[in-house]
Enzyme design. Structure first.
Site, PDB file in Angstrom:
ATOM      1  N   TYR A   1       0.775  -1.192   0.060  1.00 55.88           N
ATOM      2  CA  TYR A   1      -0.025  -0.030  -0.047  1.00 55.88           C
ATOM      3  C   TYR A   1       0.865   1.317   0.014  1.00 55.88           C
ATOM      4  O   TYR A   1       0.961   2.194  -0.867  1.00 55.88           O
ATOM      5  CB  TYR A   1      -0.863  -0.038   1.177  1.00 55.88           C
ATOM      6  CG  TYR A   1      -1.888   1.007   1.335  1.00 55.88           C
ATOM      7  CD1 TYR A   1      -3.192   1.304   0.256  1.00 55.88           C
ATOM      8  CD2 TYR A   1      -1.520   2.415   1.947  1.00 55.88           C
ATOM      9  CE1 TYR A   1      -3.875   2.250   0.395  1.00 55.88           C
ATOM     10  CE2 TYR A   1      -2.547   3.360   1.997  1.00 55.88           C
ATOM     11  CZ  TYR A   1      -3.642   3.267   1.257  1.00 55.88           C
ATOM     12  OH  TYR A   1      -4.636   4.164   1.161  1.00 55.88           O
TER      13      TYR A   1
ATOM     14  N   LYS B   1       1.215   4.385  -3.042  1.00 57.19           N
ATOM     15  CA  LYS B   1       0.889   5.532  -2.952  1.00 57.19           C
ATOM     16  C   LYS B   1       2.030   6.447  -3.037  1.00 57.19           C
ATOM     17  O   LYS B   1       1.746   7.687  -3.581  1.00 57.19           O
ATOM     18  CB  LYS B   1       0.345   5.906  -1.312  1.00 57.19           C
ATOM     19  CG  LYS B   1      -1.106   5.390  -1.206  1.00 57.19           C
ATOM     20  CD  LYS B   1      -2.039   5.796  -2.226  1.00 57.19           C
ATOM     21  CE  LYS B   1      -3.349   5.569  -1.937  1.00 57.19           C
ATOM     22  NZ  LYS B   1      -4.469   5.996  -2.880  1.00 57.19           N
TER      23      LYS B   1
END
Length: 256
Positions: free
Chosen positions: A149, A153
């Site tokens: 994750y 990002k």
């Protein structure tokens, strides 16, 4: 200062829940003609009941070909919010290729594809536009069980910078919003454990997560509007203390 998007067409991805849903409603409230994209038809049905003017599009953005077909006749879009994302949380040593690929397909590749579709039309009509990518503080901060994750990002942040560089000459503004933990359904999945949350909250000046989705949604209309034309976003402003960017801009430029 009142922001209006009357006469503008907006598209929001990941609009079925959480930040995306609230953003779609906020833009509709500001007068925009909103297209809401989600992979869950039930969420779009309830959104349509809440705001009849919103146009729903049901598609799984992880599928490149299906997305291309679903959006090929979307028409001219003035404002785009790339919000769709997934969070598959695993310890680094347990990450699988499938989990990695799914996260990058939704969190990064979909941002690229949807932005390409919209930006091409913006360029062709010659009137510019505005794109906001919803990133995360996770792009800047290493978090346990967030290896994939955090990496997606970070990729969104750099993609945003390159998009801004290449699309700017066509009068297309590109910015990102990087909130800390927002207690949406996805946020609760990752941060409901009090012991885990305690460490994260200790890094935040006010000592709590963003309990209200509106604290993040406030930023998107500001960045989509022409107000952002006079603000330099060549530095990263990390809003850990939940000071809305709208207030930051007002204070910086004395906007009433």
């Amino acid at each position: 200062m009142e922001i209006t998007f009357v006469g503008k067409r907006a598209m929001v991805t990941g609009a079925g829940k959480g930040i995306g849903r609230a953003t779609a409603l906020a833009l509709a409230h500001c007068g925009a003609e909103v297209t809401a994209v989600s992979r869950t038809q039930a969420d779009l049905d309830s959104l349509k009941q809440e705001c009849a003017s919103i146009t729903p599009v049901c598609v799984d953005l992880a599928d490149w070909v299906t997305t291309e077909v679903a959006l090929q006749d979307i028409g001219s879009i003035d404002l785009l919010v790339n919000n769709a994302a997934c969070a598959n949380l695993q310890p680094f040593l347990d990450v699988t290729p499938d989990q990695f690929d799914q996260s990058f397909s939704v969190n990064v590749k979909a941002v690229l594809q949807v932005s390409q579709i919209v930006a091409r039309c913006m360029k062709d009509r010659g009137s510019g536009g505005s794109i906001v990518n919803v990133s995360s503080q996770a792009s800047q901060c290493a978090l346990k069980d967030h290896a994939v994750y955090c990496t997606t990002k970070a990729a969104v942040d750099m993609l945003t910078k390159v998009m801004a560089l290449e699309l700017g000459p066509h009068q297309i503004r590109v910015n990102s919003v990087n909130p800390t933990v927002v207690m949406t359904e996805m946020g609760r999945l990752g941060w409901s454990d009090p012991e885990k949350a305690k460490i994260m909250k200790s890094r935040i000046p006010l000592g709590h997560f963003a309990g209200q989705i509106q604290e993040t949604v406030t930023n998107c209309p500001i960045l989509l509007s022409l107000v952002s034309c006079s603000v330099r976003f060549d530095k990263k402003y990390e809003i850990n203390s939940f000071l809305p960017l709208s207030i930051y801009i007002k204070n910086l430029y004395n906007i009433p």
